[in-house]
Enzyme design. Structure first.
Site, PDB file in Angstrom:
ATOM      1  CG  HIS A 265      -1.587   3.030  -9.069  1.00  0.00           C
ATOM      2  ND1 HIS A 265      -2.003   3.056  -7.763  1.00  0.00           N
ATOM      3  CD2 HIS A 265      -1.919   4.229  -9.588  1.00  0.00           C
ATOM      4  CE1 HIS A 265      -2.573   4.225  -7.509  1.00  0.00           C
ATOM      5  NE2 HIS A 265      -2.530   4.966  -8.597  1.00  0.00           N
ATOM      6  CD  GLU A 266      -0.511   5.549 -12.898  1.00  0.00           C
ATOM      7  OE1 GLU A 266      -1.569   6.071 -13.305  1.00  0.00           O
ATOM      8  OE2 GLU A 266       0.032   5.879 -11.807  1.00  0.00           O
ATOM      9  CG  HIS A 269      -5.743   5.493 -12.191  1.00  0.00           C
ATOM     10  ND1 HIS A 269      -6.744   6.017 -11.408  1.00  0.00           N
ATOM     11  CD2 HIS A 269      -4.602   5.627 -11.461  1.00  0.00           C
ATOM     12  CE1 HIS A 269      -6.228   6.439 -10.250  1.00  0.00           C
ATOM     13  NE2 HIS A 269      -4.930   6.210 -10.258  1.00  0.00           N
ATOM     14  CD  GLU A 295      -5.129   6.715  -6.177  1.00  0.00           C
ATOM     15  OE1 GLU A 295      -5.370   7.248  -7.277  1.00  0.00           O
ATOM     16  OE2 GLU A 295      -4.006   6.322  -5.839  1.00  0.00           O
TER      17      GLU A 295
HETATM   18 ZN    ZN Z   1      -3.570   6.811  -8.698  1.00  0.00          ZN
END
Ligand code: ZN
Length: 509
Positions: A265-266, A269, A295
């Site tokens: 997830h990170e 980003h 997101e």
């Molecule tokens: Zn996030």
């Protein structure tokens, strides 16, 4: 480039340096700072953010901006010059419309509310937080009035996180999503539950988890010469430049997936920030389009990619080699189903990808009615629990597992939550398009080949950085408007297989 725009840009560059210096102090606070450093650090952070804010909202910025506007008038909307001035104007107006007295009242209220919220959550006692939340709702109402809106006060607050998006647009996206999700979740919960004891019972060495996440980030294309990963209690991504983008992950001996999906997830980003072009550095155009688009990048890597079958075809044998005792006897299919277990639960941040969006609907609907006064702050816990029962079929046994679980309100933020689901919607739209445009995309994953995905994202999304709103960006990248259908199609197709749901079809649009 014109002289006036050059003046504006060099003025803004100093403000942006101050903000990035403050960000570095925050990163250190989360990752390395000794506990007793907190008081001095808060003062340092306040000084830097006040300086940045004063500089940005000064009359000088207003004058430079007006001159630059005159200079770029008539230039192509998509040009870097016109976009720079347009984005600066949007932020300048947002910051200057709020009187300083309101900003400092909000910041004081939030720091007291945060302390009260922590206590209330620990003691499972909503009454401790209620008066603070009342103040935050009142302040947000005033904030919306100062910012201005056409149809709904929520528009003004939402616009701070998702520029250009209105409450009515979000409702039009969320309603069909909700109508499609509820029968799917009912069908899933009617099936025998997936067994995932092998992921929670044995201990997974945290150093080996760490090694696995480092491998994962490298394979995604995260550039360690321009970033680093550290450990933190709450995973996050932070950047001080496009060449210094840092991520954190969380390691828990009985939750190996938390580290893996946290890093994926990170990492999503961070790839977005690392992909922001050099030419935009130290300018308002550096970074990501909006919270929702940001997101979408993290969810795409976390969900569409890292919870997928092709991804695990490559990674499961590797994970088994990292953890032979825990996983050697677990067949691929059992592992894949465990990774994609769907189960209504109380806590948003621990929810699976399907039920997650229902947690967002609850918050979005309650925030709107708190803001209009339809719902009183005193009645919030009951309203919260009623919606959990209606959407997820469960009632939180206490407010710590209910309306006290999220930090956002205690920070003074109302209007943020919808961006999480907007991100999910955008990720599904983008991914459906990528699969069409890049033949053999997922076959590549089976050989550990993820570069074609990153190349597409760089070209269609990352290179635009902050120039466009979410809607503008989607038009330019894939020629579509925001749409709930691709996310529903993805869920129905995937979970019909995971849960062997026969004869379940997606309701017609
Ligand atoms: Zn996030």
């Amino acid at each position: 480039m014109g002289e006036k725009l050059e003046h504006l840009k060099s003025h803004m560059a100093t403000t942006i340096d101050l903000m990035h210096a403050a960000a570095l102090l925050s990163w250190d606070q989360e990752v390395y700072m000794p506990p007793q450093g907190v008081e001095a650090r808060s003062q340092q952070l306040a000084t830097l953010s006040t300086l940045a804010h004063q500089m940005f909202t000064s009359d000088e910025t207003g004058e430079l901006l007006a001159e630059a506007e005159a200079e770029v008038a008539g230039m192509d909307y998509d040009s870097d010059e016109a976009s720079n001035v347009r984005v600066t104007r949007r932020e300048y107006d947002q910051h200057t419309k709020l009187p300083t007295s309101l900003v400092s009242e909000m910041s004081l209220t939030a720091s007291q509310a945060f302390a009260a919220w922590r206590q209330a959550r620990e003691k499972q006692d909503y009454a401790l937080f209620e008066p603070h939340l009342q103040k935050i709702v009142d302040l947000n109402r005033r904030k919306a009035d100062y910012l201005g809106y056409e149809a709904h006060p929520y528009d003004a607050l939402l616009g701070l996180f998702e520029p250009g998006m209105t409450t009515a647009q979000v409702e039009a996206l969320f309603e069909p999503l909700k109508q499609g999700l509820i029968p799917l979740i009912q069908a899933i919960t009617a099936q025998p539950q997936v067994d995932d004891h092998f992921l929670t019972e044995p201990e997974y060495d945290v150093e080996r988890q760490w090694e696995f996440t480092m491998l994962l980030l490298r394979k995604m294309g995260y550039d360690f010469r321009r970033g680093r990963q550290d450990k933190a209690p709450h995973p996050f991504t932070i950047n001080f430049a496009n060449r210094d983008v840092r991520v954190t992950t969380r390691l828990h001996p009985h939750r190996p997936l938390s580290a893996i999906f946290g890093s994926a997830h990170e990492g999503g980003h961070a790839l977005y920030e690392q992909g922001s072009p050099d030419k935009f550095e130290r300018s308002v155009l550096a970074g990501g389009a909006s919270m929702g688009v940001h997101e979408s990048q993290s969810r795409l890597w976390e969900n569409q990619v890292s919870r997928g079958k092709a991804f695990w075809s490559y990674y499961y044998p590797i994970l088994q080699a990292f953890f032979p005792e825990q996983l050697e006897g677990v067949p691929f299919w059992e592992f894949y189903r465990a990774v994609n277990k769907v189960e209504p639960s109380f806590i948003r941040v621990e929810a699976d990808e399907v039920t997650y969006n229902l947690h967002i609907f609850v918050r979005f609907e309650l925030e709107k009615s708190l803001l209009t006064g339809e719902l009183s702050v005193a009645d919030l816990p009951d309203a919260w629990n009623a919606k959990y029962q209606a959407y997820l079929g469960i009632t939180p046994p206490n407010d710590a597992l209910g309306c006290l679980q999220d930090v956002h309100w205690s920070h003074g933020d109302i209007g943020y939550f919808p961006t999480y689901t907007l991100g999910n919607l955008i990720s599904a739209q983008l991914y459906a398009q990528i699969k069409q445009e890049v033949p053999g995309l997922e076959d590549g994953y089976r050989n550990g080949e993820f570069a074609p995905l990153l190349t597409w994202l760089r070209e269609k999304i990352h290179r635009h950085a902050r120039k466009f709103t979410a809607a503008e960006l989607l038009q330019r990248a894939i020629g579509q408007e925001l749409d709930a259908r691709p996310l529903l199609e993805y869920f129905y197709q995937k979970y019909a297989e995971v849960y062997q749901l026969e004869g379940l079809t997606l309701p017609a649009a």
